[in-house]
Design a protein around this motif. Structure first.
Motif, PDB file in Angstrom:
ATOM      1  N   MET A   1       0.748  -1.188  -0.119  1.00  0.00           N
ATOM      2  CA  MET A   1      -0.145   0.163  -0.128  1.00  0.00           C
ATOM      3  C   MET A   1       1.008   1.173  -0.149  1.00  0.00           C
ATOM      4  O   MET A   1       2.084   1.113   0.513  1.00  0.00           O
ATOM      5  N   ARG A   2       0.646   2.329  -0.764  1.00  0.00           N
ATOM      6  CA  ARG A   2       1.317   3.594  -0.883  1.00  0.00           C
ATOM      7  C   ARG A   2       0.553   4.645   0.228  1.00  0.00           C
ATOM      8  O   ARG A   2      -0.328   5.106   0.060  1.00  0.00           O
ATOM      9  N   GLY A   3       1.522   4.719   1.259  1.00  0.00           N
ATOM     10  CA  GLY A   3       1.241   5.693   2.409  1.00  0.00           C
ATOM     11  C   GLY A   3       0.769   7.027   2.092  1.00  0.00           C
ATOM     12  O   GLY A   3      -0.005   7.694   2.405  1.00  0.00           O
ATOM     13  N   GLU A   4       1.905   7.579   1.176  1.00  0.00           N
ATOM     14  CA  GLU A   4       1.567   8.957   0.594  1.00  0.00           C
ATOM     15  C   GLU A   4       0.197   9.196   0.034  1.00  0.00           C
ATOM     16  O   GLU A   4      -0.262  10.300   0.057  1.00  0.00           O
ATOM     17  N   VAL A   5      -0.133   8.164  -0.530  1.00  0.00           N
ATOM     18  CA  VAL A   5      -1.485   8.402  -1.373  1.00  0.00           C
ATOM     19  C   VAL A   5      -2.637   8.406  -0.175  1.00  0.00           C
ATOM     20  O   VAL A   5      -3.555   9.091  -0.383  1.00  0.00           O
ATOM     21  N   LEU A   6      -2.491   7.281   0.837  1.00  0.00           N
ATOM     22  CA  LEU A   6      -3.414   7.474   1.883  1.00  0.00           C
ATOM     23  C   LEU A   6      -3.700   8.612   2.389  1.00  0.00           C
ATOM     24  O   LEU A   6      -4.578   9.419   2.834  1.00  0.00           O
ATOM     25  N   ARG A  17      -6.039  12.066  11.137  1.00  0.00           N
ATOM     26  CA  ARG A  17      -6.005  10.740  11.251  1.00  0.00           C
ATOM     27  C   ARG A  17      -6.828   9.854  12.296  1.00  0.00           C
ATOM     28  O   ARG A  17      -7.481   8.877  11.962  1.00  0.00           O
ATOM     29  N   ARG A  18      -6.946  10.422  13.525  1.00  0.00           N
ATOM     30  CA  ARG A  18      -8.051  10.021  14.494  1.00  0.00           C
ATOM     31  C   ARG A  18      -9.316   9.718  13.711  1.00  0.00           C
ATOM     32  O   ARG A  18     -10.024   8.737  13.870  1.00  0.00           O
ATOM     33  N   GLU A  19      -9.944  10.904  13.087  1.00  0.00           N
ATOM     34  CA  GLU A  19     -11.276  10.849  12.395  1.00  0.00           C
ATOM     35  C   GLU A  19     -11.265   9.569  11.316  1.00  0.00           C
ATOM     36  O   GLU A  19     -12.307   8.981  11.574  1.00  0.00           O
ATOM     37  N   LEU A  20     -10.262   9.546  10.550  1.00  0.00           N
ATOM     38  CA  LEU A  20     -10.424   8.286   9.513  1.00  0.00           C
ATOM     39  C   LEU A  20     -10.462   7.240  10.253  1.00  0.00           C
ATOM     40  O   LEU A  20     -11.148   6.193   9.767  1.00  0.00           O
ATOM     41  N   ALA A  21      -9.611   6.993  11.369  1.00  0.00           N
ATOM     42  CA  ALA A  21      -9.321   5.630  12.085  1.00  0.00           C
ATOM     43  C   ALA A  21     -10.815   5.345  12.700  1.00  0.00           C
ATOM     44  O   ALA A  21     -11.178   4.231  12.610  1.00  0.00           O
ATOM     45  N   TRP A  32      -1.384   6.009  11.179  1.00  0.00           N
ATOM     46  CA  TRP A  32      -0.036   6.646  10.900  1.00  0.00           C
ATOM     47  C   TRP A  32       0.952   5.779  10.535  1.00  0.00           C
ATOM     48  O   TRP A  32       1.789   6.245   9.694  1.00  0.00           O
ATOM     49  N   ARG A  33       1.156   4.368  10.853  1.00  0.00           N
ATOM     50  CA  ARG A  33       2.057   3.576  10.449  1.00  0.00           C
ATOM     51  C   ARG A  33       1.865   3.356   8.825  1.00  0.00           C
ATOM     52  O   ARG A  33       2.764   3.203   8.204  1.00  0.00           O
ATOM     53  N   LEU A  34       0.568   3.214   8.571  1.00  0.00           N
ATOM     54  CA  LEU A  34       0.454   3.015   6.913  1.00  0.00           C
ATOM     55  C   LEU A  34       0.843   4.139   6.287  1.00  0.00           C
ATOM     56  O   LEU A  34       1.537   4.154   5.298  1.00  0.00           O
ATOM     57  N   GLU A  35       0.380   5.490   6.642  1.00  0.00           N
ATOM     58  CA  GLU A  35       1.024   6.607   6.128  1.00  0.00           C
ATOM     59  C   GLU A  35       2.581   6.668   5.922  1.00  0.00           C
ATOM     60  O   GLU A  35       3.103   7.224   5.111  1.00  0.00           O
ATOM     61  N   MET A  36       3.067   6.449   7.177  1.00  0.00           N
ATOM     62  CA  MET A  36       4.666   6.394   7.172  1.00  0.00           C
ATOM     63  C   MET A  36       5.116   5.265   6.630  1.00  0.00           C
ATOM     64  O   MET A  36       6.563   5.394   6.412  1.00  0.00           O
ATOM     65  N   GLY A  37       4.377   4.197   6.002  1.00  0.00           N
ATOM     66  CA  GLY A  37       5.308   3.285   5.130  1.00  0.00           C
ATOM     67  C   GLY A  37       5.780   2.120   6.026  1.00  0.00           C
ATOM     68  O   GLY A  37       6.396   1.266   5.684  1.00  0.00           O
ATOM     69  N   GLN A  38       5.375   2.108   7.391  1.00  0.00           N
ATOM     70  CA  GLN A  38       5.864   1.193   8.251  1.00  0.00           C
ATOM     71  C   GLN A  38       5.322  -0.002   8.411  1.00  0.00           C
ATOM     72  O   GLN A  38       5.894  -1.003   8.984  1.00  0.00           O
ATOM     73  N   ARG A  39       3.941  -0.077   7.706  1.00  0.00           N
ATOM     74  CA  ARG A  39       3.014  -1.176   7.713  1.00  0.00           C
ATOM     75  C   ARG A  39       2.729  -1.306   6.225  1.00  0.00           C
ATOM     76  O   ARG A  39       2.238  -0.089   5.566  1.00  0.00           O
TER      77      ARG A  39
END
Length: 142
Positions: A1-6, A17-21, A32-39
């Motif tokens: 998955m592409r974090g920058e696209v998310l 991020r909180r509202e989306l979550a 946060w981890r998805l956006e940063m590319g950690q997951r």
């Protein structure tokens, strides 16, 4: 998955991020981890996020999924979630009948539900059983 696209899609939807979550039913740390590319993200989590983002940006879920997965420009994805079983209210809507009519068909043995284990013993109906009933019901009415 592409974090920058998310992140870009989240910002287009004007969500934190909180509202989306919260809307997607996932942890804020996951976003946060998805956006940063950690997951990379499990498919079910990515699908939840895509549904929320699609709804808020007015786009199709398949288009958002394709963009998140870096597949834009390919054949559009068709995303359908088909439940295997429906509750009594859902079955009534599916058949276009009242709940009382569905209960009556169960009592008469024309419609066979399955029970879900648990304290409440909820009844559910398979789509195949509902389709079989609908065909027989239409024949009887005609």
């Amino acid at each position: 998955m592409r974090g920058e696209v998310l992140r870009r899609l989240r910002e287009q939807a004007r969500l934190s991020r909180r509202e989306l979550a919260q809307r997607a039913g996932v942890e804020e740390a996951t976003v946060w981890r998805l956006e940063m590319g950690q997951r990379q993200g499990r498919p079910v989590v990515i699908a939840k996020l895509a549904r929320v983002l699609a709804e808020l940006t007015g786009r199709g879920v398949g288009d958002v999924l394709a963009e998140l997965m870096g597949m834009e420009g390919t054949e559009p994805l068709e995303v359908r979630v088909i439940p295997r079983y429906l509750s009594l209210p859902e079955a009534a809507r599916y058949l276009g009948l009242s709940q009382a009519a569905v209960r009556q068909a169960v009592r008469e043995g024309r419609l066979r539900p399955r029970s879900i284990p648990g304290p409440r013993g909820m009844l559910v109906f398979s789509l195949a059983e509902l389709d079989r009933f609908a065909e027989s019901y239409l024949e009887a009415v005609s």
